[in-house]
Design a protein around this motif. Sequence first.
Motif, short mmCIF file in Angstrom:
data_model
loop_
_atom_site.label_atom_id
_atom_site.label_comp_id
_atom_site.label_asym_id
_atom_site.label_seq_id
_atom_site.Cartn_x
_atom_site.Cartn_y
_atom_site.Cartn_z
N MET A 1 32.88 -52.15 -53.59
CA MET A 1 32.49 -53.69 -53.86
C MET A 1 30.69 -53.78 -53.65
O MET A 1 30.40 -53.24 -52.12
CB MET A 1 33.22 -54.55 -52.81
N TYR A 4 26.71 -57.76 -51.62
CA TYR A 4 26.22 -59.06 -52.14
C TYR A 4 27.38 -59.56 -52.54
O TYR A 4 28.33 -60.68 -52.19
CB TYR A 4 24.82 -59.80 -53.37
N ALA A 5 28.42 -59.26 -53.41
CA ALA A 5 30.14 -59.43 -53.83
C ALA A 5 30.70 -59.56 -52.22
O ALA A 5 31.54 -60.35 -51.92
CB ALA A 5 30.87 -58.04 -53.91
N ALA A 6 30.46 -58.92 -51.50
CA ALA A 6 31.27 -59.30 -49.65
C ALA A 6 30.32 -59.85 -49.25
O ALA A 6 31.06 -60.81 -48.66
CB ALA A 6 30.58 -57.33 -49.09
N SER A 8 29.47 -62.83 -50.30
CA SER A 8 30.41 -64.18 -51.32
C SER A 8 31.73 -64.18 -50.58
O SER A 8 32.01 -65.57 -50.25
CB SER A 8 30.02 -64.32 -52.72
N ASP A 9 32.24 -63.47 -49.86
CA ASP A 9 33.62 -63.51 -49.80
C ASP A 9 33.51 -63.96 -48.43
O ASP A 9 34.98 -64.59 -47.47
CB ASP A 9 34.28 -62.09 -49.13
N LEU A 10 32.36 -63.86 -47.11
CA LEU A 10 32.17 -63.92 -45.87
C LEU A 10 32.95 -66.19 -45.76
O LEU A 10 32.36 -66.86 -46.61
CB LEU A 10 30.82 -63.40 -44.97
N SER A 11 33.51 -66.41 -44.76
CA SER A 11 33.95 -67.57 -44.23
C SER A 11 32.85 -67.90 -43.11
O SER A 11 32.64 -66.95 -42.34
CB SER A 11 35.38 -67.97 -44.02
N LYS A 35 29.30 -68.68 -49.65
CA LYS A 35 30.33 -70.19 -50.31
C LYS A 35 31.00 -71.09 -49.56
O LYS A 35 31.62 -71.76 -50.13
CB LYS A 35 30.80 -69.46 -51.36
N GLN A 36 31.75 -70.11 -48.41
CA GLN A 36 33.02 -70.95 -48.21
C GLN A 36 32.39 -71.03 -46.67
O GLN A 36 31.81 -70.16 -45.56
CB GLN A 36 34.16 -69.57 -47.15
N ASP A 56 34.72 -66.05 -40.50
CA ASP A 56 34.67 -64.71 -39.63
C ASP A 56 32.91 -64.51 -39.02
O ASP A 56 32.18 -64.17 -38.09
CB ASP A 56 33.51 -63.77 -41.34
N LEU A 128 28.85 -58.91 -41.83
CA LEU A 128 29.06 -58.24 -42.59
C LEU A 128 29.42 -56.60 -41.77
O LEU A 128 30.15 -56.02 -42.10
CB LEU A 128 28.67 -57.81 -43.54
#
Length: 265
Positions: A1, A4-6, A8-11, A35-36, A56, A128
């Motif tokens: 991964m 940057y993909a990671a 975008s997964d963060l909230s 995004k979240q 997160d 991260l």
Amino acid sequence: MSTYAAISDLSFLLVEPSDTQKKIITKALEDAGIKQIEYANNIEETLQSLSTFPPDLVISSMYLPDGSANDLIDKIRKNKDTENQCFMLISSERNRDHLEHLRQSGVLAILPKPFNQKDLTRAIHATLDLIVEEEIDLELFDPRTLRVLVTDDSKMARKHVSKTLNTMGIEDIQFAVNGKEAIALLNEAEFDLIVTDYNMPEMDGKELTDAVRKDPSIAHIPILMVSSNSEDSQLSNIAQEGVDAICGKPFEPSVVRKLLAQILN
């Protein structure tokens, strides 16, 4: 991964009573790839949100309608379900004394208002680093057998340092609340690294460093000093007197990782 993909997964949970500041910070987070994003206006709403959907990272303003970020971090750290929550402050507060409690509480970053995008992105990467565990690469040591003594009078700071070391695969960690207690432990057991705070009662980080360097049986142990006054000139003098590296509070896991690789390899 990819990173940057990671990212975008963060909230994220943004705790900010001002609608204008909410918009400014939200735009900056979205520009960084987040995004979240959920929102809270005060301490009560934040704690409610943490009990249902822990994010997160919590990003908080200093002053809230029902208290301050200091009150909020205390409530978060005192609850065993949320004690390891990643936390960051964005505030126009400049008074060092008002910020000191947060520095000692293991926050990932303290950003000024207005902040720059680069600093925000660094803080996101630090989040991260704490979530994605990656063993530190050392030539001479297996991180899982590395014996570390963490010395700090703040329980929250000890937990934060410990958690940061855990993400690097370092698990054998003992704790002391001041230099005096550290010396007693150093005389009882063997350690490969000392991580110490600077300001402590009874025996501070400088006195601990002096004592270690004067004792031939433990003088070889590398010392990483962590301090919320890392810019002070007196600390640069300490660096010349036997500390192997100095790191500021709040610290980023990537910085600690780099410093440990330097002093242990």
